[in-house]
Design a protein around this motif. Structure first.
Motif, PDB file in Angstrom:
ATOM      1  N   UNK A 117       0.826  -1.203   0.000  1.00 37.70           N
ATOM      2  CA  UNK A 117       0.000   0.000   0.000  1.00 37.70           C
ATOM      3  C   UNK A 117       0.861   1.254   0.000  1.00 37.70           C
ATOM      4  N   UNK A 118       1.930   1.260   0.796  1.00 36.61           N
ATOM      5  CA  UNK A 118       2.826   2.406   0.853  1.00 36.61           C
ATOM      6  C   UNK A 118       3.552   2.600  -0.468  1.00 36.61           C
ATOM      7  N   UNK A 119       3.998   1.494  -1.077  1.00 35.61           N
ATOM      8  CA  UNK A 119       4.689   1.573  -2.363  1.00 35.61           C
ATOM      9  C   UNK A 119       3.798   2.201  -3.432  1.00 35.61           C
ATOM     10  N   UNK A 120       2.562   1.732  -3.524  1.00 35.40           N
ATOM     11  CA  UNK A 120       1.646   2.244  -4.540  1.00 35.40           C
ATOM     12  C   UNK A 120       1.286   3.705  -4.275  1.00 35.40           C
ATOM     13  N   UNK A 121       1.030   4.033  -3.029  1.00 37.06           N
ATOM     14  CA  UNK A 121       0.601   5.387  -2.699  1.00 37.06           C
ATOM     15  C   UNK A 121       1.710   6.403  -2.925  1.00 37.06           C
ATOM     16  N   UNK A 122       2.927   6.105  -2.485  1.00 37.27           N
ATOM     17  CA  UNK A 122       4.021   7.056  -2.639  1.00 37.27           C
ATOM     18  C   UNK A 122       4.411   7.220  -4.108  1.00 37.27           C
ATOM     19  N   UNK A 123       4.356   6.136  -4.870  1.00 37.06           N
ATOM     20  CA  UNK A 123       4.640   6.241  -6.302  1.00 37.06           C
ATOM     21  C   UNK A 123       3.589   7.103  -7.001  1.00 37.06           C
ATOM     22  N   UNK A 124       2.319   6.976  -6.566  1.00 35.85           N
ATOM     23  CA  UNK A 124       1.243   7.769  -7.167  1.00 35.85           C
ATOM     24  C   UNK A 124       1.372   9.246  -6.806  1.00 35.85           C
ATOM     25  N   UNK A 125       1.696   9.526  -5.560  1.00 35.71           N
ATOM     26  CA  UNK A 125       1.762  10.906  -5.086  1.00 35.71           C
ATOM     27  C   UNK A 125       3.023  11.625  -5.523  1.00 35.71           C
ATOM     28  N   UNK A 126       4.048  10.865  -5.932  1.00 41.38           N
ATOM     29  CA  UNK A 126       5.310  11.478  -6.378  1.00 41.38           C
ATOM     30  C   UNK A 126       5.650  10.919  -7.755  1.00 41.38           C
TER      31      UNK A 126
END
Length: 303
Positions: free
Chosen positions: A68-77
């Motif tokens: 979840x963290x990997x997907x979210x941080x990649x999406x937000x940055x």
């Protein structure tokens, strides 16, 4: 050494703040972001980046959290390469090992004096004391706006300039790795660099201990200021775009640095690589700053 910023994630609010900080720093460094969960213990009940439901206790919460963290941080940055994986073994040892292949390691912290939380207390202290790469500690609630100066309407944002980077410098042992880290951090932020050196005037003698010697103290202060200027001269030339403010202050550097951290984007201190009979130490200045500074603190190891 790869161009990677590594962050330890355990689902606690401070580790989520650390992951956000690490993502922003990776972009500044043009580096990849690696998210790791170290140790065998499951993560805290966490507030997901994307607001997804936390899996029930029987599920593999560590894997779910990392994905979840990997997907979210990649999406937000956008454009930031992000990978996530688990590190086996005890937490401190796993994080120290993860730091070996990174430019810096980022951990969450609410202060080393607290006992609650996975990346706090003895674990954080052990990692900071043993890692051979710079280690950054970020407190819960720290956000990108905290790193920037207020704008015209008194509100800080990513569109306003960065606050100063603060460097605690020991003139008895000024090490290039610590100084260069601070100058480079200020340069990539287009921020000022505030250099703080703490010194204590020696007593003249036991007989005259209660009698101030203003002239001698003034001469010692001038000597400290000149030595500070001389030490930084070569770095000013190497980083001409960095505006430097020099402060030679009376007293221990720790309290002065903690005070300066209130208006800083980052505080930089050094740690000498040494092992005492009771184990690795981080030094009194770094220890004081990690306890009390409100801004993110990076501890840079040196020989």
């Amino acid at each position: 050494m790869s161009r990677t910023v590594t962050v330890g994630l355990d689902g606690s609010p401070e580790s989520l703040a650390a992951a956000d900080w690490a993502a922003r720093e990776a972009l500044l460094l043009d580096a990849a972001l690696r998210i790791v969960h170290a140790g065998e213990a499951p993560p805290h009940s966490y507030r997901p980046f994307a607001g997804e439901a936390v899996p029930p206790p029987g599920a593999d919460r560590s894997t779910h959290m990392l994905r979840e963290a990997e997907a979210s941080l990649a999406y937000r940055h956008p454009g930031l390469p992000v990978i996530a994986d688990r590190v086996a073994g005890q937490a401190a040892a796993g994080l120290v090992a993860a730091a070996e292949d990174a430019q810096l390691l980022v951990l969450g912290s609410r202060g080393l004096g607290r006992t609650a939380g996975f990346l706090l207390g003895s674990v954080a202290l052990a990692v900071v004391a043993r890692a051979q790469r710079p280690v950054v500690l970020v407190r819960a609630g720290a956000g990108s706006a905290d790193e920037h100066m207020p704008g015209v309407f008194g509100t800080a944002s990513r569109d306003t300039p960065y606050r100063d980077v603060v460097l605690g410098l020991d003139l008895a042992d000024p090490h290039d790795a610590v100084i260069e880290f601070a100058f480079a951090a200020a340069s990539r932020r287009a921020a000022g660099l505030r250099v703080v050196h703490g010194w204590n005037p020696p007593g003249l003698s036991a007989v005259f201990a209660d009698i101030p010697d203003a002239q001698r103290e003034n001469e010692l202060a001038q000597h400290a200021r000149q030595k500070l200027a001389d030490t930084l001269s070569v770095w000013r030339d190497k980083y001409p775009g960095v505006e430097v403010t020099e402060e030679a202050v009376i007293g221990q550097a720790g309290p002065h640095l903690a005070d300066a951290a209130r208006n800083a984007s980052l505080v930089v201190v050094g740690r000498k690589n040494r092992t005492a009979s009771l184990g690795p130490h981080i030094g009194p200045v770094a220890h004081a700053v990690l306890h009390h500074a409100s801004a993110p603190v990076v501890v840079v190891p040196h020989d």
